[in-house]
Design an enzyme around this catalytic site. Structure first.
Site, short mmCIF file in Angstrom:
data_model
loop_
_atom_site.label_atom_id
_atom_site.label_comp_id
_atom_site.label_asym_id
_atom_site.label_seq_id
_atom_site.Cartn_x
_atom_site.Cartn_y
_atom_site.Cartn_z
N HIS A 1 30.01 124.61 21.99
CA HIS A 1 29.80 123.42 21.90
C HIS A 1 28.87 122.98 22.51
O HIS A 1 27.47 124.02 23.09
CB HIS A 1 30.77 122.74 23.04
CG HIS A 1 30.30 121.70 23.47
ND1 HIS A 1 29.90 120.76 23.99
CD2 HIS A 1 31.84 120.93 22.83
CE1 HIS A 1 30.32 119.30 24.17
NE2 HIS A 1 31.27 119.35 23.65
N ASP B 1 32.58 129.45 29.00
CA ASP B 1 32.82 127.46 28.77
C ASP B 1 34.03 127.92 29.21
O ASP B 1 35.06 127.85 27.88
CB ASP B 1 32.25 127.50 27.55
CG ASP B 1 31.95 125.66 27.48
OD1 ASP B 1 32.84 125.37 27.84
OD2 ASP B 1 32.23 125.12 26.76
N LYS C 1 39.72 117.27 31.75
CA LYS C 1 40.42 117.69 30.55
C LYS C 1 41.53 118.29 30.83
O LYS C 1 42.46 118.68 30.28
CB LYS C 1 39.38 118.77 29.76
CG LYS C 1 38.82 118.25 28.73
CD LYS C 1 37.56 118.85 28.23
CE LYS C 1 36.55 118.72 27.28
NZ LYS C 1 36.27 117.56 26.70
N CYS D 1 30.77 117.68 18.88
CA CYS D 1 29.27 118.81 19.93
C CYS D 1 29.06 119.90 19.23
O CYS D 1 29.45 121.10 20.39
CB CYS D 1 29.36 118.26 21.22
SG CYS D 1 29.32 116.40 22.23
#
Length: 406
Positions: free
Chosen positions: A121, A198, A224, A361
């Site tokens: 990302h 991440d 999320k 993204c």
């Protein structure tokens, strides 16, 4: 796992969109919020609204107890060794930027290497570009396999004794690839490098044990995983965080302030300058309670079955191209022959079906896939096989609408 009962906890799922019952298939972008979280945030503003740490009055004490209680819940959620290793941030992006600005710029120089890969990302790519430009370090990429996975042989061949940082996503937000984080961490440590993961698409869907994985930094976002927007977490090993400098300065993060210099509070507060994200942290704590009540193992099992079902059904659609490996997280990224994903998403929206369309993204990955954009259906604990069936029906209507291209 009673999905019907779970769905009742999400008010937003009870509505109709464009005359159809809502089918929400965009949880990789942001998840919906259960009543438990909404009520926890509401109760803070109704009953406990105050700043934390600074006041000795009752509201301040109650707010501080809930805020720091959320930090302890987060510590347990990812099995960090200490709550001092849990830094509250605005989200995954802020957490990664903190490491790329503080740790990287203090520890990198010309000749050093930062290792990433093309599935990342932008939030786990651009900060490292900037760190490399600021320090003279070199950015290196682990090559992707044809199916969008990482081979450990390539990982070990890319990481060298000059590598100082390895940054990798736990789960790709486009391909659904679940990376072998523990093995990558060992490869990094074998060469004396640190690893940042991440976890934006990992922590909401599976049990994460940062000590078992032996990662140095792990970043994830609350929104999320059923929590409010604007709250995230940076986990870092205490030994690393203690030697890092804060990148935001002001109230809350100081110990003593003199006219010409200042000193910082101990961990974790030296990285939380200003009034913190109190309501967001409390909401995150409530979301963790909710997910743990359901059970992360149950969520992962449910999502795996749902992803398998979705792959099977979508592969029956003529003109369908699906990206990523066979074994994947609960998302399917795809294109329908000769239909732009934005057009496809618009037709699906008319049927009450929410999917994501665009480059997600991840523009370097789009280039690697040889496409400018894709559509993505992503699933969570509140989705059902009926949602997948509605998606397939929507894809059929899309084909009817653009019939001349088939």
């Amino acid at each position: 796992m009673d999905v019907k009962a779970i769905r009742k906890q999400f008010p937003i799922l009870q509505q109709e969109v464009n005359g159809h019952p809502l089918v929400y298939l965009d949880s990789s972008a942001t998840s919906q919020k259960p009543l438990q979280v909404i009520e926890a945030v509401d109760a803070y503003y109704r009953e406990d609204n105050s700043n934390v740490h600074r006041g000795v009055h009752t509201l301040g004490s109650r707010a501080t107890e809930k805020y720091e209680g959320a930090r302890e819940k987060t510590r347990r959620f990812i099995n960090a060794n200490s709550s001092a290793e849990i830094i509250f941030t605005r989200g995954t992006t802020t957490a990664i930027n903190l490491v790329a600005t503080s740790y990287a710029r203090m520890n990198l120089g010309p000749g050093d290497e930062i290792v990433i890969n093309e599935m990342e990302h932008h939030s786990n790519l651009i900060p490292w570009q900037q760190a490399a430009m600021a320090t003279g370090a070199t950015l290196k990429y682990i090559p992707l396999q044809e199916d969008g996975t990482l081979a450990m042989e390539d990982v070990r061949n890319t990481i060298t004794s000059n590598t100082k940082i390895v940054a990798v996503t736990h789960v790709s937000n486009v391909l659904g690839t679940i990376n072998p984080v523990k093995e990558i961490a060992k490869a990094a440590h074998d060469q004396g490098a640190v690893i940042l993961v991440d976890g934006a698409q990992g922590a909401p869907h599976m049990k994460v044990d940062v000590q078992e994985l032996d990662v140095d930094f792990y970043a994830f976002s609350g929104h999320k995983m059923c929590a409010p927007t604007g709250i995230g977490v940076l986990y870092g090993k205490r030994s690393l965080l203690e030697n890092m400098e804060p990148i935001e300065f002001g109230g809350e993060m100081i110990d003593f302030v003199n006219l010409y210099d200042s000193t910082w509070k101990e961990l974790p507060w030296k990285f939380e300058g200003g009034t913190p994200i109190i309501a967001g942290a409390i909401g995150l704590g409530a979301a963790i309670d909710f997910l743990e009540d359901v059970g992360l193992d149950h969520i992962l099992e449910h999502e795996k079955k749902l992803a398998d079902y979705a792959m099977k059904q979508m592969n029956t659609v003529e003109g369908m191209e699906i990206y990523g490996p066979r074994e994947r997280a609960a998302l399917v990224t795809f294109n329908l022959k000769d239909v732009h994903p934005h057009d496809l998403a618009t037709v699906l929206d008319a049927e009450g079906i929410a999917v994501r369309a665009g480059h997600h993204c991840a523009q370097p990955l789009m280039k690697w896939l040889d496409t400018v954009a894709t559509a993505r259906a992503s699933f969570y604990l509140y989705n059902t096989e009926e949602d997948v069936d509605r998606l397939i029906e929507g894809l059929s209507k899309t084909k009817e609408y653009f019939g001349d291209v088939f």
